[in-house]
Design an enzyme around this catalytic site. Structure first.
Site, PDB file in Angstrom:
ATOM      1  CG  ASP A  49      -1.825   1.171   1.301  1.00  9.78           C
ATOM      2  OD1 ASP A  49      -3.004   0.989   0.939  1.00  9.78           O
ATOM      3  OD2 ASP A  49      -1.394   2.285   1.692  1.00  9.78           O
ATOM      4  CE1 TYR A  54       0.675   7.883   2.462  1.00  8.41           C
ATOM      5  CE2 TYR A  54       1.278   5.641   1.899  1.00  8.41           C
ATOM      6  CZ  TYR A  54       0.412   6.524   2.485  1.00  8.41           C
ATOM      7  OH  TYR A  54      -0.710   6.045   3.109  1.00  8.41           O
ATOM      8  CE  LYS A  79      -3.729   4.792   0.901  1.00  9.02           C
ATOM      9  NZ  LYS A  79      -2.272   4.575   1.071  1.00  9.02           N
ATOM     10  CG  HIS A 112      -4.575   9.963   0.479  1.00  9.20           C
ATOM     11  ND1 HIS A 112      -3.257   9.816   0.153  1.00  9.20           N
ATOM     12  CD2 HIS A 112      -4.662   9.632   1.791  1.00  9.20           C
ATOM     13  CE1 HIS A 112      -2.576   9.417   1.215  1.00  9.20           C
ATOM     14  NE2 HIS A 112      -3.406   9.299   2.218  1.00  9.20           N
TER      15      HIS A 112
END
Ligand code: A2P
Length: 287
Positions: A49, A54, A79, A112
């Protein structure tokens, strides 16, 4: 049904997802993320994931390739970030993620964070146009399953007013000390799979007295109790660790079962480890 590692969750008629995923939030980009993903796959994870925000999608993609395990054997989630809301931007965001991940499909793509009333009076339309982009990418074969993250039931219901394809996942903060029982119950009854981000409260719950007392009883660690708490609540955990031994430990949760009494003790623990990121309160761009 007795839980085991091979029990997948069913997302749609054609898509299943491994019941524990490897989380990469806060895993630094570069060598660390790449090695972590390789080690996680070596440890047995087949579900990774990540998220555009990120900043480690490229390393996740490289890690998967360098693991030597074929792409089809890995379930990959990423996401869509809030800056990419709207139909056209969403289409580009999907292509950008695919490029960074070095793959031609995403197994599960999530909004998200919802756009909410506090951000814009047009929040419903904004989410709907983003979702229309998701549906287009799905129909083009770039995504296998569509979902959301950090949504409350009211946001899901609003999305479904215009959605052609219903979201099959809601990924939310879930751990002992903050487990959103109403949201989880509603989503599961609504036919969705709930995923737990920060199933150990980003480590903040691991020193809790009750958890450690329970862990001792089963001769496991507090982290394993957290993973088990999610699974026995019908929730799919996404534990994160940069340490190869702890990665393995977090998969080793099928040799014990928490009693109903211990589940209740965890459910009634005082609040602990809450991130303070709430869909309707936290500024999502603070992440
Ligand atoms: P580390 O990367 O050093 O293992 P969450 O999954 O809730 O985000 O929690 C992740 C945090 O918990 C990380 O700081 C991670 O540190 C730590 N962690 C992960 N697994 C375990 C475990 N089994 N025991 C103790 N700490 C763990």
């Amino acid at each position: 049904m007795k839980l085991n590692f091979d029990n997948n969750f069913k997302l749609t008629d054609t898509v299943e997802i491994p019941c524990i995923g490897y989380g990469t939030w806060q895993t630094p980009s570069g060598d660390v993320a790449r090695e972590c993903v390789k080690n996680a796959i070596k440890a047995g994870y087949r579900h990774i994931d990540t998220a555009a925000i990120y900043g480690n999608e490229e390393d996740v993609g490289t890690g998967i390739i360098e693991s030597g395990v074929s792409r089809e054997k890995i379930f990959l989630t990423t996401k869509h970030w809030i800056s990419e809301r709207g139909y056209e931007k969403t289409l580009k965001a999907v292509d950008d993620s695919l490029k960074r991940l070095k793959t031609d499909y995403i197994d599960l793509y999530l909004i998200h964070w919802p756009c909410v009333e506090k951000i814009s009076p047009d929040w419903k339309e904004i989410n709907a146009s983003t979702w229309a982009g998701f549906e287009k990418a799905y129909k083009d074969g770039k995504i296998r399953a569509l979902g959301v993250s950090n949504f409350l039931p009211e946001h899901i219901l609003a999305l479904e007013e215009t959605a052609e394809i219903k979201p099959c996942v809601n990924q939310i903060e879930f751990h002992p000390g903050y487990y959103q029982p109403e949201n989880v119950k509603w989503c599961i009854e609504h036919g969705m799979t709930v995923e737990a981000w920060s199933p150990m409260g980003s480590g903040a719950v691991l020193n809790d007295y009750t958890l450690n007392k329970i862990a001792k009883k089963y001769n496991v660690s507090a982290g394993q109790v957290c993973i088990r708490f999610a699974l026995q609540s019908g929730v799919l955990p996404l534990p994160k660790s940069t340490n190869a031994d702890r990665m393995k430990l977090n998969l080793d949760v099928f040799g014990f079962e928490l009693s109903e009494e211990d589940m209740l003790a965890i459910r009634t623990m005082p609040p602990v480890g809450y991130s303070t990121f709430h869909p309707t309160e936290a500024p999502a761009d603070a992440l």
